[in-house]
Design a protein around this motif. Structure first.
Motif, PDB file in Angstrom:
ATOM      1  N   MET A 158       0.848  -1.194   0.000  1.00 21.23           N
ATOM      2  CA  MET A 158       0.000   0.000   0.000  1.00 21.23           C
ATOM      3  C   MET A 158       0.886   1.248   0.000  1.00 21.23           C
ATOM      4  N   SER A 159       0.483   2.252  -0.752  1.00 18.31           N
ATOM      5  CA  SER A 159       1.251   3.486  -0.852  1.00 18.31           C
ATOM      6  C   SER A 159       1.346   4.179   0.504  1.00 18.31           C
ATOM      7  N   VAL A 160       2.485   4.827   0.740  1.00 21.19           N
ATOM      8  CA  VAL A 160       2.665   5.609   1.968  1.00 21.19           C
ATOM      9  C   VAL A 160       1.605   6.698   2.062  1.00 21.19           C
ATOM     10  N   LEU A 161       1.061   7.096   0.931  1.00 18.25           N
ATOM     11  CA  LEU A 161       0.007   8.108   0.920  1.00 18.25           C
ATOM     12  C   LEU A 161      -1.173   7.685   1.784  1.00 18.25           C
ATOM     13  N   PHE A 162      -1.540   6.408   1.667  1.00 19.02           N
ATOM     14  CA  PHE A 162      -2.702   5.915   2.400  1.00 19.02           C
ATOM     15  C   PHE A 162      -2.348   5.537   3.838  1.00 19.02           C
ATOM     16  N   ASP A 163      -1.073   5.260   4.089  1.00 21.72           N
ATOM     17  CA  ASP A 163      -0.627   5.052   5.468  1.00 21.72           C
ATOM     18  C   ASP A 163      -0.720   6.356   6.257  1.00 21.72           C
ATOM     19  N   CYS A 164      -0.281   7.439   5.633  1.00 18.48           N
ATOM     20  CA  CYS A 164      -0.271   8.730   6.312  1.00 18.48           C
ATOM     21  C   CYS A 164      -1.638   9.397   6.301  1.00 18.48           C
ATOM     22  N   LEU A 165      -2.424   9.127   5.259  1.00 17.91           N
ATOM     23  CA  LEU A 165      -3.736   9.759   5.089  1.00 17.91           C
ATOM     24  C   LEU A 165      -4.769   8.678   4.786  1.00 17.91           C
TER      25      LEU A 165
ATOM     26  N   TYR B  97       3.582  11.977  -6.357  1.00 15.66           N
ATOM     27  CA  TYR B  97       4.739  12.767  -5.972  1.00 15.66           C
ATOM     28  C   TYR B  97       4.597  13.325  -4.558  1.00 15.66           C
ATOM     29  N   VAL B  98       3.361  13.608  -4.139  1.00 17.82           N
ATOM     30  CA  VAL B  98       3.135  13.961  -2.738  1.00 17.82           C
ATOM     31  C   VAL B  98       3.576  12.797  -1.851  1.00 17.82           C
ATOM     32  N   ALA B  99       3.241  11.586  -2.290  1.00 16.54           N
ATOM     33  CA  ALA B  99       3.666  10.388  -1.553  1.00 16.54           C
ATOM     34  C   ALA B  99       5.183  10.304  -1.464  1.00 16.54           C
ATOM     35  N   ALA B 100       5.880  10.754  -2.509  1.00 13.62           N
ATOM     36  CA  ALA B 100       7.349  10.731  -2.477  1.00 13.62           C
ATOM     37  C   ALA B 100       7.889  11.599  -1.351  1.00 13.62           C
ATOM     38  N   GLY B 101       7.310  12.790  -1.181  1.00 16.05           N
ATOM     39  CA  GLY B 101       7.740  13.648  -0.086  1.00 16.05           C
ATOM     40  C   GLY B 101       7.447  13.045   1.273  1.00 16.05           C
ATOM     41  N   LEU B 102       6.250  12.465   1.427  1.00 13.69           N
ATOM     42  CA  LEU B 102       5.903  11.796   2.681  1.00 13.69           C
ATOM     43  C   LEU B 102       6.835  10.611   2.945  1.00 13.69           C
ATOM     44  N   GLU B 103       7.168   9.910   1.884  1.00  9.49           N
ATOM     45  CA  GLU B 103       8.046   8.742   2.000  1.00  9.49           C
ATOM     46  C   GLU B 103       9.416   9.132   2.535  1.00  9.49           C
TER      47      GLU B 103
ATOM     48  N   LEU C 295       7.571  18.939  -2.781  1.00  7.28           N
ATOM     49  CA  LEU C 295       7.413  20.111  -1.928  1.00  7.28           C
ATOM     50  C   LEU C 295       6.147  19.987  -1.081  1.00  7.28           C
ATOM     51  N   ALA C 296       5.047  19.597  -1.715  1.00 10.56           N
ATOM     52  CA  ALA C 296       3.785  19.436  -0.988  1.00 10.56           C
ATOM     53  C   ALA C 296       3.892  18.333   0.057  1.00 10.56           C
ATOM     54  N   GLY C 297       4.491  17.190  -0.328  1.00 17.49           N
ATOM     55  CA  GLY C 297       4.589  16.061   0.588  1.00 17.49           C
ATOM     56  C   GLY C 297       5.445  16.343   1.803  1.00 17.49           C
ATOM     57  N   LEU C 298       6.593  16.984   1.606  1.00 17.71           N
ATOM     58  CA  LEU C 298       7.462  17.310   2.733  1.00 17.71           C
ATOM     59  C   LEU C 298       6.830  18.358   3.642  1.00 17.71           C
ATOM     60  N   SER C 299       6.154  19.333   3.025  1.00 18.46           N
ATOM     61  CA  SER C 299       5.476  20.357   3.831  1.00 18.46           C
ATOM     62  C   SER C 299       4.325  19.738   4.612  1.00 18.46           C
ATOM     63  N   LEU C 300       3.603  18.818   3.993  1.00 18.73           N
ATOM     64  CA  LEU C 300       2.503  18.130   4.665  1.00 18.73           C
ATOM     65  C   LEU C 300       3.015  17.256   5.796  1.00 18.73           C
ATOM     66  N   ALA C 301       4.177  16.629   5.592  1.00 20.59           N
ATOM     67  CA  ALA C 301       4.751  15.783   6.635  1.00 20.59           C
ATOM     68  C   ALA C 301       5.016  16.578   7.910  1.00 20.59           C
ATOM     69  N   ARG C 302       5.439  17.826   7.769  1.00 25.22           N
ATOM     70  CA  ARG C 302       5.644  18.670   8.950  1.00 25.22           C
ATOM     71  C   ARG C 302       4.311  18.971   9.627  1.00 25.22           C
ATOM     72  N   ARG C 303       3.272  19.224   8.838  1.00 18.66           N
ATOM     73  CA  ARG C 303       1.960  19.505   9.411  1.00 18.66           C
ATOM     74  C   ARG C 303       1.415  18.275  10.143  1.00 18.66           C
ATOM     75  N   LEU C 304       1.688  17.080   9.604  1.00 17.63           N
ATOM     76  CA  LEU C 304       1.209  15.839  10.218  1.00 17.63           C
ATOM     77  C   LEU C 304       2.081  15.384  11.388  1.00 17.63           C
ATOM     78  N   GLY C 305       3.224  16.031  11.604  1.00 21.81           N
ATOM     79  CA  GLY C 305       4.118  15.651  12.693  1.00 21.81           C
ATOM     80  C   GLY C 305       4.962  14.428  12.397  1.00 21.81           C
ATOM     81  N   ILE C 306       5.092  14.066  11.112  1.00 29.59           N
ATOM     82  CA  ILE C 306       5.901  12.900  10.744  1.00 29.59           C
ATOM     83  C   ILE C 306       7.380  13.205  10.896  1.00 29.59           C
ATOM     84  N   SER C 307       7.774  14.382  10.473  1.00 28.85           N
ATOM     85  CA  SER C 307       9.177  14.783  10.532  1.00 28.85           C
ATOM     86  C   SER C 307       9.243  16.293  10.647  1.00 28.85           C
TER      87      SER C 307
END
Length: 345
Positions: free
Chosen positions: A1-8, A172-178, A208-220
């Motif tokens: 499963m994509s990291v996209l669905f793990d995080c969201l 590509y958002v998933a790439a940033g989250l990954e 850019l979106a994925g990494l910025s979202l990761a900060r909002r989600l508290g992942i990194s």
């Protein structure tokens, strides 16, 4: 499963997606590249070149959504669109059959490197090829092939790297989250800067979106600067387009998840700069600096650069090393998997 669905998890079943790649792609310590060039610092690679043993690279993240959308819409054939020898055309030709779709390609003429000629050979052998003389003819050609295919009982969809829906950017958002997860899991250090090539701006916008979202989600808490190195002419590869695409992708994520806090404004995104001094004579012409960077990487055991895209980004990386506050990460966007042999269909 994509990291996209793990995080969201709210996105599960709400966006078209199918599994084509091997994700997450590895992160590799490549500081020996710098040592070989008598440079100081710390360098890591994000190995999207290894995203599939069939044909990797960053285009696979896009195709996981585009091909799923075509399936969902009942299409039977998909056409890539772009320059002759493009990575997108090869990736579509090799991966569309895995989704039960016949591949096609609409290609406009461009000078080709030897690698481009090999890529075009694969497309010729495996896809219905429509060649046009100039990129401005793409809309006309797309409508023509749709009509012709309809008359033959095919239901065709032309895939674009330019006119992208927010959903198609989610790979590509998933790439940033990954990458944010890999930093959080201490698989690599938090980079102070990420270097990658920019053409249509989709990859840069999604990361850019994925990494910025990761900060909002508290992942990194990592807050790298993106340095996107232009390999295609303005206006596609411009900072304003990157920011606009990133905001649109996150607005769609927020809408689908029912959480307005996920829709970040431009001022809330991580910093990004578009580097314009490596284009040379333009796409796809090699540059002396790119050729030299390719040799440096190869001598360190990383034969994964190409003249059109990644070598120019690597040239900027090597020229700009030394002033970073922390490690630098180079995003490997071009497949390093050998192409199928001639006739091996």
């Amino acid at each position: 499963m994509s990291v996209l669905f793990d995080c969201l998890p709210a996105l599960r079943g709400r966006v078209p997606w199918l599994s084509l790649g091997v994700f997450p792609t590895p992160v590799t310590d490549a500081t020996r590249v710098l040592s070989g060039a008598a440079l100081s610092g710390e360098l890591w690679l994000k190995r999207d070149d290894l995203s599939s043993p069939i044909y990797g690279g960053n285009k696979l993240r896009l195709l996981e959504h585009l091909l799923a959308e075509a399936q969902q819409n009942g299409k039977t054939r998909v056409y890539s669109s772009g320059a002759t020898g493009s990575n997108f055309a090869v990736a579509t030709a090799l991966h569309a059959p895995r989704a039960g779709l016949e591949p096609g390609a609409i290609c406009f003429s461009e000078p080709m490197t030897p690698e481009g000629e090999q890529s075009h050979r694969v497309v010729r052998e495996r896809a219905r090829l429509v060649e046009i003389s100039h990129w401005s003819l793409l809309p006309v050609a797309a409508e023509r092939v749709r009509r012709q295919d309809e008359q033959q009982g095919q239901r065709a969809q032309v895939l674009s790297q330019v006119s992208l829906s927010p959903e198609s950017l989610l790979g590509y958002v998933a790439a940033g989250l990954e990458l944010a997860q890999q930093v959080a899991h201490q698989q690599c250090p938090a980079p102070s800067r990420i270097v990658l090539p920019i053409g249509s701006a989709a990859t840069s916008a999604g990361i850019l979106a994925g990494l910025s979202l990761a900060r909002r989600l508290g992942i990194s808490s990592a807050a790298p600067t993106l340095s996107s190195v232009r390999i295609a002419a303005w206006p596609l590869s411009r900072r304003g387009r990157v920011l606009s695409l990133a905001v649109k992708a996150l607005a769609r994520v927020a809408q689908l998840c029912g959480d307005a806090s996920l829709g970040l404004a431009k001022r809330e995104l991580l910093p990004i700069s578009v580097v314009t001094d490596q284009l040379g004579r333009g796409y796809p012409h090699p540059t002396a600096a790119g050729t030299a960077a390719r040799a440096v990487f190869a001598s360190a055991g990383f034969s994964l650069l190409d003249d059109t895209y990644s070598a120019k980004a690597a040239a900027h990386l090597l020229a700009s090393m030394g002033g970073d506050a922390g490690p630098v990460l180079f995003w490997c966007t071009k497949s390093s998997v050998p192409l199928p042999a001639p006739g091996a269909v």
